[in-house]
Design a protein around this motif. Structure first.
Motif, PDB file in Angstrom:
ATOM      1  N   ARG A  41       0.852  -1.192   0.000  1.00  0.00           N
ATOM      2  CA  ARG A  41       0.000   0.000   0.000  1.00  0.00           C
ATOM      3  C   ARG A  41       0.889   1.243   0.000  1.00  0.00           C
ATOM      4  O   ARG A  41       1.002   1.934   1.016  1.00  0.00           O
ATOM      5  N   PRO A  42       1.545   1.531  -1.130  1.00  0.00           N
ATOM      6  CA  PRO A  42       2.498   2.644  -1.145  1.00  0.00           C
ATOM      7  C   PRO A  42       1.879   3.989  -0.812  1.00  0.00           C
ATOM      8  O   PRO A  42       2.484   4.803  -0.111  1.00  0.00           O
ATOM      9  N   TRP A  43       0.663   4.264  -1.308  1.00  0.00           N
ATOM     10  CA  TRP A  43       0.050   5.558  -1.042  1.00  0.00           C
ATOM     11  C   TRP A  43      -0.355   5.692   0.428  1.00  0.00           C
ATOM     12  O   TRP A  43      -0.242   6.777   1.013  1.00  0.00           O
ATOM     13  N   TYR A  44      -0.840   4.610   1.001  1.00  0.00           N
ATOM     14  CA  TYR A  44      -1.183   4.638   2.425  1.00  0.00           C
ATOM     15  C   TYR A  44       0.045   5.002   3.255  1.00  0.00           C
ATOM     16  O   TYR A  44      -0.009   5.877   4.122  1.00  0.00           O
ATOM     17  N   TYR A  45       1.172   4.316   2.980  1.00  0.00           N
ATOM     18  CA  TYR A  45       2.365   4.569   3.777  1.00  0.00           C
ATOM     19  C   TYR A  45       2.987   5.922   3.450  1.00  0.00           C
ATOM     20  O   TYR A  45       3.597   6.550   4.336  1.00  0.00           O
ATOM     21  N   ALA A  46       2.834   6.373   2.222  1.00  0.00           N
ATOM     22  CA  ALA A  46       3.327   7.714   1.895  1.00  0.00           C
ATOM     23  C   ALA A  46       2.598   8.766   2.724  1.00  0.00           C
ATOM     24  O   ALA A  46       3.212   9.687   3.280  1.00  0.00           O
ATOM     25  N   VAL A  47       1.267   8.634   2.823  1.00  0.00           N
ATOM     26  CA  VAL A  47       0.479   9.580   3.612  1.00  0.00           C
ATOM     27  C   VAL A  47       0.783   9.420   5.096  1.00  0.00           C
ATOM     28  O   VAL A  47       1.006  10.414   5.817  1.00  0.00           O
ATOM     29  N   ARG A  48       0.787   8.185   5.576  1.00  0.00           N
ATOM     30  CA  ARG A  48       1.013   7.945   7.007  1.00  0.00           C
ATOM     31  C   ARG A  48       2.380   8.443   7.455  1.00  0.00           C
ATOM     32  O   ARG A  48       2.503   9.142   8.469  1.00  0.00           O
ATOM     33  N   MET A  49       3.418   8.109   6.694  1.00  0.00           N
ATOM     34  CA  MET A  49       4.761   8.524   7.075  1.00  0.00           C
ATOM     35  C   MET A  49       4.936  10.035   6.972  1.00  0.00           C
ATOM     36  O   MET A  49       5.644  10.650   7.786  1.00  0.00           O
ATOM     37  N   SER A  50       4.264  10.650   6.019  1.00  0.00           N
ATOM     38  CA  SER A  50       4.316  12.114   5.907  1.00  0.00           C
ATOM     39  C   SER A  50       3.651  12.769   7.104  1.00  0.00           C
ATOM     40  O   SER A  50       4.166  13.747   7.665  1.00  0.00           O
ATOM     41  N   LEU A  51       2.505  12.232   7.520  1.00  0.00           N
ATOM     42  CA  LEU A  51       1.799  12.787   8.677  1.00  0.00           C
ATOM     43  C   LEU A  51       2.609  12.614   9.956  1.00  0.00           C
ATOM     44  O   LEU A  51       2.654  13.519  10.809  1.00  0.00           O
ATOM     45  N   VAL A  52       3.241  11.458  10.107  1.00  0.00           N
ATOM     46  CA  VAL A  52       4.070  11.228  11.292  1.00  0.00           C
ATOM     47  C   VAL A  52       5.266  12.176  11.291  1.00  0.00           C
ATOM     48  O   VAL A  52       5.627  12.753  12.321  1.00  0.00           O
ATOM     49  N   ALA A  53       5.896  12.341  10.113  1.00  0.00           N
ATOM     50  CA  ALA A  53       7.037  13.261  10.014  1.00  0.00           C
ATOM     51  C   ALA A  53       6.616  14.694  10.317  1.00  0.00           C
ATOM     52  O   ALA A  53       7.330  15.434  11.020  1.00  0.00           O
ATOM     53  N   LEU A  54       5.454  15.105   9.815  1.00  0.00           N
ATOM     54  CA  LEU A  54       4.951  16.452  10.097  1.00  0.00           C
ATOM     55  C   LEU A  54       4.636  16.615  11.583  1.00  0.00           C
ATOM     56  O   LEU A  54       4.899  17.680  12.171  1.00  0.00           O
ATOM     57  N   SER A  55       4.071  15.588  12.188  1.00  0.00           N
ATOM     58  CA  SER A  55       3.775  15.640  13.626  1.00  0.00           C
ATOM     59  C   SER A  55       5.060  15.750  14.442  1.00  0.00           C
ATOM     60  O   SER A  55       5.120  16.484  15.442  1.00  0.00           O
ATOM     61  N   TYR A  56       6.082  15.027  14.005  1.00  0.00           N
ATOM     62  CA  TYR A  56       7.383  15.069  14.674  1.00  0.00           C
ATOM     63  C   TYR A  56       7.958  16.483  14.604  1.00  0.00           C
ATOM     64  O   TYR A  56       8.389  17.059  15.621  1.00  0.00           O
ATOM     65  N   ALA A  57       7.934  17.072  13.400  1.00  0.00           N
ATOM     66  CA  ALA A  57       8.447  18.429  13.224  1.00  0.00           C
ATOM     67  C   ALA A  57       7.602  19.445  13.988  1.00  0.00           C
ATOM     68  O   ALA A  57       8.139  20.376  14.614  1.00  0.00           O
TER      69      ALA A  57
END
Length: 358
Positions: A41-57
């Motif tokens: 599920r590349p799009w799912y993980y692209a969105v999820r990892m982006s959201l986690v990275a944004l939350s981290y920042a």
């Protein structure tokens, strides 16, 4: 074939009708594959990892904006949750759920684990792989080693040192001691660097110490020393508690195996694991690991597919008379704590027995 348990629930091991190890799993695997649940599920993980990275920042930006204020402890609590979500991403990456290529998985895992949260990715992956191969096996699963807690009465009878001291009251101390899990991850990652068999040891060490330098540097530059230490304690303790609370419902209180007790793969994974019921919020907080049975059967299955796999696996287990346990989150903790209390019974009995008089 025997299965031992120190508390609820009791599960009786039963062979498949075919008697051939792995044949039942092969049929289940074909049904899962036919349903398309092993597709990435590349799009799912692209969105999820982006959201986690944004939350981290965003969490670190909030730390800078709040600055020298007692509200910074609220940021510490927020950052603990974010660190937990980063750990869940590293977990999925480590299981090759995200990337097809090993190098991409390892690179991303080290960035998220070592650099992001100070967890030695190589050490964790080795430990976690051994756990998946033999869950709840007292000699083969590192997660049930009696290093702090005892997980069975047999371990309690042989306990010495810290496990013997803690074991009598371990059910009451379990969640308080989880607050130390964040610190334990850091220490274990650093200690693993001494192991020359660790892959990419220099890279692991560089990223790990880069995390420590940036993390401590940020705390002591922005905050006065006392408040920086308090931030560190609150953040790391809540991170450890969150992380431990994610993994505690999965196997604790389920049957343990010893010696040559090694059922076939399907039963080895199902009988020692527990699912936690819940909706989308439970999926989010626990990172899909609330479907622990399905995850252990198909560790490379993308986490959003685990919910869809659950009814297929549950129905298959029912048809083959294989114990399949699903319960609520609070009840899963209750079962885990009851098991810990039962496991410590020999230590309590020994403490209550008066020693010989001189």
């Amino acid at each position: 074939m025997s299965v031992h348990t120190t508390g609820e629930p009791t599960v009786v091991q039963q062979r498949g009708e075919s008697g051939a190890a792995g044949s039942d799993f092969s049929r289940l695997s074909k049904a899962i594959t036919a349903a398309g649940l092993m597709r990435r599920r590349p799009w799912y993980y692209a969105v999820r990892m982006s959201l986690v990275a944004l939350s981290y920042a965003a969490a670190w930006a909030a730390f800078l904006v709040v600055g020298n204020s007692w509200w910074t402890l609220a940021v510490a609590a927020l950052l603990a949750v974010v660190f937990g979500q980063v750990a869940l991403v590293a977990h999925d990456v480590g299981h090759r759920q995200v990337f097809r290529l090993r190098k991409a998985s390892e690179r991303t895992g080290r960035i998220a684990g070592n650099l992001g949260i100070g967890m030695g990715y190589g050490w964790w992956q080795d430990k976690h792989s051994r756990h998946h191969a033999n869950p709840n096996h007292e000699e083969l699963d590192p997660d049930v080693n009696p290093d702090i807690f005892v997980w069975s009465q047999a371990q309690a009878r042989e306990a010495t040192g810290l496990p013997k001291f803690i074991g009598r009251l371990q059910a009451y101390l379990f969640f308080p001691l989880l607050t130390l899990e964040g610190f334990n991850l850091h220490v274990a990652g650093v200690r693993a660097l001494a192991d020359r068999t660790l892959k990419q040891r220099r890279k692991e060490g560089f990223l790990l110490f880069a995390h420590f330098a940036l993390y401590l540097g940020a705390l002591f530059v922005v905050l006065p020393p006392g408040k920086a230490v308090l931030f560190l304690v609150v953040h790391q303790c809540l991170f450890g508690l969150y992380l431990g609370s994610i993994f505690a419902p999965n196997h604790k209180g389920m049957p343990t195996l010893t010696g040559e007790d090694r059922p076939d793969f399907l039963r080895r994974q199902v009988l020692t694991s527990r699912n936690v019921r819940g909706g989308w919020f439970t999926d989010l907080v626990l990172g899909g690991l609330n479907y622990q049975i399905e995850h252990h059967l198909f560790p490379s299955m993308p986490s959003p597919h685990l919910r869809k796999a659950q009814p297929i696996v549950a129905r298959f287990c029912q048809e083959h008379n294989i114990g399949y346990l699903e319960t609520g989150l609070i009840n899963s903790y209750r079962q885990a704590l009851k098991s810990l209390h039962d496991a410590g019974a020999p230590l309590r009995a020994a403490a209550a027995t008066p020693g010989p008089r001189g």
